[in-house]
Design an enzyme around this catalytic site. Structure first.
Site, PDB file in Angstrom:
ATOM      1  N   GLY A  61      57.298  18.458  66.774  1.00 13.35           N
ATOM      2  CA  GLY A  61      56.844  17.239  67.435  1.00 13.35           C
ATOM      3  C   GLY A  61      57.987  16.268  67.704  1.00 13.35           C
ATOM      4  O   GLY A  61      58.030  15.619  68.758  1.00 13.35           O
ATOM      5  N   THR A  62      58.923  16.170  66.774  1.00 12.68           N
ATOM      6  CA  THR A  62      60.031  15.224  66.933  1.00 12.68           C
ATOM      7  C   THR A  62      60.854  15.563  68.174  1.00 12.68           C
ATOM      8  O   THR A  62      61.172  14.681  68.978  1.00 12.68           O
ATOM      9  CB  THR A  62      60.926  15.241  65.673  1.00 12.68           C
ATOM     10  OG1 THR A  62      60.107  14.912  64.547  1.00 12.68           O
ATOM     11  CG2 THR A  62      62.069  14.260  65.789  1.00 12.68           C
TER      12      THR A  62
ATOM     13  N   ASN B  59      49.330   8.448  62.935  1.00 13.21           N
ATOM     14  CA  ASN B  59      49.478   9.267  61.740  1.00 13.21           C
ATOM     15  C   ASN B  59      49.180   8.518  60.446  1.00 13.21           C
ATOM     16  O   ASN B  59      48.838   9.126  59.444  1.00 13.21           O
ATOM     17  CB  ASN B  59      50.891   9.853  61.673  1.00 13.21           C
ATOM     18  CG  ASN B  59      51.964   8.850  61.987  1.00 13.21           C
ATOM     19  OD1 ASN B  59      51.988   8.270  63.077  1.00 13.21           O
ATOM     20  ND2 ASN B  59      52.840   8.596  61.045  1.00 13.21           N
TER      21      ASN B  59
ATOM     22  N   GLN C 258      49.047  14.322  65.900  1.00 16.13           N
ATOM     23  CA  GLN C 258      47.957  14.224  64.912  1.00 16.13           C
ATOM     24  C   GLN C 258      46.603  14.600  65.518  1.00 16.13           C
ATOM     25  O   GLN C 258      45.637  14.778  64.785  1.00 16.13           O
ATOM     26  CB  GLN C 258      47.874  12.798  64.350  1.00 16.13           C
ATOM     27  CG  GLN C 258      49.040  12.411  63.465  1.00 16.13           C
ATOM     28  CD  GLN C 258      49.030  13.123  62.109  1.00 16.13           C
ATOM     29  OE1 GLN C 258      47.992  13.554  61.619  1.00 16.13           O
ATOM     30  NE2 GLN C 258      50.200  13.262  61.515  1.00 16.13           N
TER      31      GLN C 258
ATOM     32  N   SER D 135      52.461  19.751  67.495  1.00 16.91           N
ATOM     33  CA  SER D 135      53.251  20.447  66.489  1.00 16.91           C
ATOM     34  C   SER D 135      52.363  21.342  65.636  1.00 16.91           C
ATOM     35  O   SER D 135      51.319  20.899  65.145  1.00 16.91           O
ATOM     36  CB  SER D 135      53.920  19.377  65.614  1.00 16.91           C
ATOM     37  OG  SER D 135      54.699  19.967  64.622  1.00 16.91           O
ATOM     38  N   ALA D 136      52.790  22.611  65.430  1.00 19.96           N
ATOM     39  CA  ALA D 136      51.909  23.602  64.789  1.00 19.96           C
ATOM     40  C   ALA D 136      51.584  23.291  63.332  1.00 19.96           C
ATOM     41  O   ALA D 136      50.500  23.615  62.855  1.00 19.96           O
ATOM     42  CB  ALA D 136      52.558  24.986  64.880  1.00 19.96           C
ATOM     43  N   HIS D 137      52.515  22.648  62.627  1.00 22.48           N
ATOM     44  CA  HIS D 137      52.281  22.520  61.176  1.00 22.48           C
ATOM     45  C   HIS D 137      51.199  21.492  60.824  1.00 22.48           C
ATOM     46  O   HIS D 137      50.829  21.345  59.663  1.00 22.48           O
ATOM     47  CB  HIS D 137      53.578  22.233  60.419  1.00 22.48           C
ATOM     48  CG  HIS D 137      54.139  20.853  60.542  1.00 22.48           C
ATOM     49  ND1 HIS D 137      54.015  19.920  59.533  1.00 22.48           N
ATOM     50  CD2 HIS D 137      54.834  20.242  61.521  1.00 22.48           C
ATOM     51  CE1 HIS D 137      54.623  18.803  59.886  1.00 22.48           C
ATOM     52  NE2 HIS D 137      55.133  18.970  61.100  1.00 22.48           N
TER      53      HIS D 137
ATOM     54  N   THR E 208      67.693  30.284  71.163  1.00 26.32           N
ATOM     55  CA  THR E 208      66.951  31.538  70.998  1.00 26.32           C
ATOM     56  C   THR E 208      65.500  31.251  70.612  1.00 26.32           C
ATOM     57  O   THR E 208      65.249  30.479  69.676  1.00 26.32           O
ATOM     58  CB  THR E 208      67.624  32.406  69.909  1.00 26.32           C
ATOM     59  OG1 THR E 208      68.963  32.647  70.330  1.00 26.32           O
ATOM     60  CG2 THR E 208      66.897  33.731  69.705  1.00 26.32           C
TER      61      THR E 208
ATOM     62  N   CYS F 135      57.547  10.803  56.716  1.00 27.22           N
ATOM     63  CA  CYS F 135      58.961  10.702  57.081  1.00 27.22           C
ATOM     64  C   CYS F 135      59.565   9.409  56.567  1.00 27.22           C
ATOM     65  O   CYS F 135      60.749   9.328  56.339  1.00 27.22           O
ATOM     66  CB  CYS F 135      59.116  10.778  58.596  1.00 27.22           C
ATOM     67  SG  CYS F 135      58.233   9.489  59.410  1.00 27.22           S
TER      68      CYS F 135
HETATM   69  N1  PLP Z   1      54.407  12.378  65.802  1.00 26.61           N
HETATM   70  C1  PLP Z   1      53.443  12.169  64.895  1.00 26.61           C
HETATM   71  C2  PLP Z   1      52.293  11.282  65.235  1.00 26.61           C
HETATM   72  C3  PLP Z   1      53.516  12.778  63.627  1.00 26.61           C
HETATM   73  O1  PLP Z   1      52.556  12.561  62.735  1.00 26.61           O
HETATM   74  C4  PLP Z   1      54.627  13.615  63.341  1.00 26.61           C
HETATM   75  C5  PLP Z   1      54.778  14.232  62.003  1.00 26.61           C
HETATM   76  O2  PLP Z   1      54.421  13.666  60.991  1.00 26.61           O
HETATM   77  C6  PLP Z   1      55.599  13.820  64.333  1.00 26.61           C
HETATM   78  C7  PLP Z   1      55.448  13.180  65.544  1.00 26.61           C
HETATM   79  C8  PLP Z   1      56.770  14.707  64.108  1.00 26.61           C
HETATM   80  O3  PLP Z   1      56.393  16.056  64.202  1.00 26.61           O
HETATM   81  P1  PLP Z   1      57.285  17.192  63.537  1.00 26.61           P
HETATM   82  O4  PLP Z   1      57.115  17.067  62.056  1.00 26.61           O
HETATM   83  O5  PLP Z   1      56.725  18.477  64.058  1.00 26.61           O
HETATM   84  O6  PLP Z   1      58.695  16.982  63.986  1.00 26.61           O
END
Ligand code: PLP
Length: 396
Positions: free
Chosen positions: A71-72, A151, A179, A199-201, A237, A325
């Site tokens: 996601g970042t 989030n 989210q 983001s998959a996780h 890759t 984070c």
């Molecule tokens: N954006 C939001 C709203 C998130 O909650 C997060 C992760 O906590 C991210 C971006 C970042 O995603 P990633 O952990 O896949 O880099």
């Protein structure tokens, strides 16, 4: 000791079925998806199949799906990639005060390079007002980025309305849906957004893989320059096992979306009710209705969120004070401050985020341990002693 995971907004475990789909791609089918030989073609076939499946599940075109490292990266690419098209490097961009740092920090970097950025205020529930967006648009504005769901407090924004305003003024619209995807129904076409990150996780897929959806015709500049992967728009890759895992996790999440959301919402609601009924001087942050099903964010007066988190951790309960984070920093949450919460209450904030494996026993145990921990920590607070002694009634 009993262990209860209530931090699904930080990350989720990989679903066993997803892992099973991924495993062959680590060693049995391990070609580089860009190699021309048969080993490479097997990898390319898996990536192509995953991309088509993701696009079909989201109702968009396969050529609009771009894999990233999460996601970042997707957020950074969307924001900086569009900014880079403004060759004079002085234009205006709009975002909100409650974005994830993946978006906020990208905008802060752009400010240092000479761009002008407006950070929209939110109301007490964390909502961005469409009128405020309309008001802040300038002749040189070219991009708006507002997250779909927050989030920390789970607030769901009126993205369709915000996007319509942006489009009427010929602006590009990005939303961070990290989210939201896998938790609530998201119809990308109906929202109308030009770019969307996920983001998959966050939905029981692997960490380190995400997607930036880029609508046909929108061409953000490259963020990661390198090889010709992702139709020459993102070098590196291709992470074949994770791409396969993302597609599998997304399908699983979407197939069971309503059922899971309903069960998770019911658990969350019973938790919130019991906390509000049992523990005095507590604020439930965010919106009661425009909210992610799994999110429960509270601020407890006379308490440090970190002390509460550690107390709960000693009892095997995992939750979060602020977003994962920023939990290494002791700064109060920028999201809670933006909603108008006083700084001392923002310091006493804790986020519980429920997932599909939680049970009503988890709720009962957590309420019990939370009540004990809050009581114990308040007994150590001189301010609480004064307030209790004076009998000043409800502090919050
Ligand atoms: N954006 C939001 C709203 C998130 O909650 C997060 C992760 O906590 C991210 C971006 C970042 O995603 P990633 O952990 O896949 O880099």
């Amino acid at each position: 000791m009993r262990r209860i995971y209530l931090d699904h907004a930080a990350t989720t475990p990989v679903d066993k079925a997803v892992l099973a789909d991924m495993l062959p791609y680590f060693s049995d089918i391990a070609g580089n998806a860009n190699s021309l030989h048969s080993f490479g073609r097997e990898g390319a076939y898996a990536v192509d199949t995953a991309r088509r499946q993701i696009a079909a599940d989201l109702g968009v075109k396969p050529t609009e799906i771009y894999f990233t490292s999460g996601g970042t990266e997707a957020d950074n690419w969307a924001v900086k990639g569009i900014a880079a098209l403004d060759k004079n490097r002085g234009g205006h961009l709009i975002t909100s005060k409650i974005e994830h740092h993946a978006v906020l920090c990208a905008f802060e970097q752009l400010e240092k390079q000479g761009y002008a950025v407006t950070y929209l205020d939110v109301d007490g529930e964390g909502l961005v007002s469409p009128e405020a967006l309309e008001r802040e648009i300038r002749p040189d504005t070219f991009l708006v980025s507002v997250m779909l769901a927050n989030n920390e407090i789970g607030t769901i924004q009126p993205i369709r309305e915000l996007c319509e305003i942006a489009h009427r003024r010929k602006l590009i619209f990005h939303t961070d849906a990290v989210q939201a995807i896998g938790s609530i129904p998201v119809n990308i076409t109906a929202l109308g957004v030009d770019m969307l990150s996920f983001s998959a996780h966050k939905f029981y897929g692997p960490k380190g893989i995400g997607v930036l959806y880029i609508k046909s015709g929108i061409r953000p500049d490259k963020l990661i320059a390198g090889g010709h992967q992702e139709r020459s728009r993102r070098g590196g890759t291709t992470n074949v096992p994770s791409v396969v895992g993302l597609a599998a996790a997304l399908r699983l999440a979407l197939e069971n979306l309503d059922e899971n959301a309903e069960a998770i919402r019911a658990l969350r609601d019973s938790f919130v009710k019991r906390v509000e009924d049992t523990i005095p001087h507590v604020v439930y942050n965010g919106s009661r209705d425009k909210r992610l099903p799994g999110n429960a964010s509270f601020s407890f007066a006379f308490i440090e969120g970190e002390s509460l988190l550690l107390n709960l951790d000693l009892n095997g309960i995992a939750c979060s004070s602020g977003s994962a984070c920023s939990s290494a920093s002791l700064e109060p949450s920028h999201v809670l401050l933006a909603t108008g919460l006083p700084i001392e209450l923002a310091h006493g904030s804790i986020r519980f985020s429920f997932g599909k494996s939680n049970t009503s026993d988890d709720v009962a145990y957590t309420v019990e341990k939370l009540t004990e921990a809050v009581k114990k920590l308040r007994e150590m607070s001189p301010l609480f002693a004064v307030i209790e002694h004076k009998g000043e009634g409800e502090y919050v």
